[in-house]
Design a protein around this motif. Structure first.
Motif: not given
Length: 332
Positions: A98-101, A139-143, A151-152
């Motif tokens: 889910r992280i955009p990287s 800003l949308s991505a940061l939201g 996550p752990p």
């Protein structure tokens, strides 16, 4: 002391550029090792601009038609740089989907050199100064990034902001110590110089202000962001930490050049990551971030990164402009 309103700084904002080395500077054994890991031979390399790393940043073309992005650095000229790459590799390896990287493909760490290979992202850095359409995409991505605790697997790798930023978020206190030791504070903004003791006092409360369990990139600038057809990708995760959900928003907006009537206050207040944020905590963190930029900008440039201090000085001016327009503690 209450300052008069002030607008964004008018001086040109310098680009985020550092000294880059060509792909051929990587030792031959590591280049061969990377080809073995990737299962293909490198047929071409194009150096990528943007960013301050004193090493290699290149798009590699492979014999099987793939393209990969590679960043590599040795212990010369900057002995600290390899550890930053190692830290980025540890974080990139556990980032959830889910992280955009970009996806980390492989890492090599031999004889003082660290080489990271990522899946190539076909994108461009945002235009500077920031314009509303591109800023809104980011800003949308940061939201989405700030919507849930880390996550752990990520929390086990990245430090808390209260630990990671401890040496950096003491800029105003560093400057008061220099003044008290009789050292000149040449170039300090006159308002900041007049309020130095009060700024240092407020800055001391930064740790409680930024405490949180959300993954923060903690180095968001245009040169660490790629805009693609499909969305946004955030790159260079070496400074990742756990923090309040709005800290990345502050790092993005406070020191950034904004075009026209764009307001950091309005963009911050309207963002979902800032919902529920205590305005006093935000101001404390902004004071600490601004102090860091002012303090660091006055230091000699790090080895191999000759443009960094000029860039930080411009960031400091932008952050000060926002700070002076916020509702500050009464004694400021």
């Amino acid at each position: 002391m209450t300052p008069p309103p002030t607008g964004a700084p008018q001086r040109p904002f310098p680009p985020a550029v550092g000294d880059r080395r060509p792909w051929t500077d990587v030792p031959p054994a590591l280049r061969a090792g990377l080809e073995q890991r990737l299962g293909a031979t490198v047929t071409g390399a194009v150096t990528c601009s943007g960013g301050f790393s004193p090493g290699v940043a290149a798009r590699l073309q492979l014999t099987d038609g793939r393209q990969v992005f590679v960043k590599a650095v040795g212990s010369e000229p900057n002995a600290h740089a390899p550890e930053l790459h190692r830290r980025e590799a540890r974080v990139a390896a556990v980032l959830p989907s889910r992280i955009p990287s970009p996806r980390l493909l492989t890492v090599l760490d031999h004889h003082g050199w660290v080489v990271l290979a990522f899946a190539w992202v076909d994108g461009t850095m945002p235009t500077q100064p920031w314009r509303a359409p591109e800023l809104n995409r980011v800003l949308s991505a940061l939201g989405r990034l700030a919507a849930a605790p880390a996550p752990p697997a990520v929390a086990a790798v990245v430090p808390a902001a209260t630990e990671f930023l401890a040496d950096e978020f003491r800029g105003w206190r560093n400057l008061t110590q220099q003044r008290n030791a009789g050292l000149p504070l040449d170039g300090i903004d006159p308002w900041a110089a007049a309020c130095l003791d009060a700024l240092a006092e407020v800055e001391a409360g930064w740790a409680d202000a930024v405490r949180g369990d959300v993954l923060a990139h903690c180095d968001l600038r245009a040169d660490n962001i790629l805009l693609t057809r499909a969305g946004v990708r955030l790159v260079d995760w070496a400074r990742a930490c756990l923090a309040a959900p709005w800290l990345d928003l502050l790092f993005l907006l406070a020191p950034a050049p904004l075009h026209g009537g764009l307001s950091p206050d309005a963009a911050f207040a309207d963002h979902p990551a800032a919902a529920g944020a205590d305005p006093a905590d935000v101001t404390i963190a902004l004071i600490a971030l601004t102090g860091m930029l002012v303090d660091r900008s006055r230091r000699p440039p790090p080895p191999g990164i000759p443009t960094l201090r000029r860039f930080q000085a411009a960031q400091a001016r932008a952050a000060l402009a926002w700070l002076r327009n916020r509702r500050l503690p009464r004694h400021l």
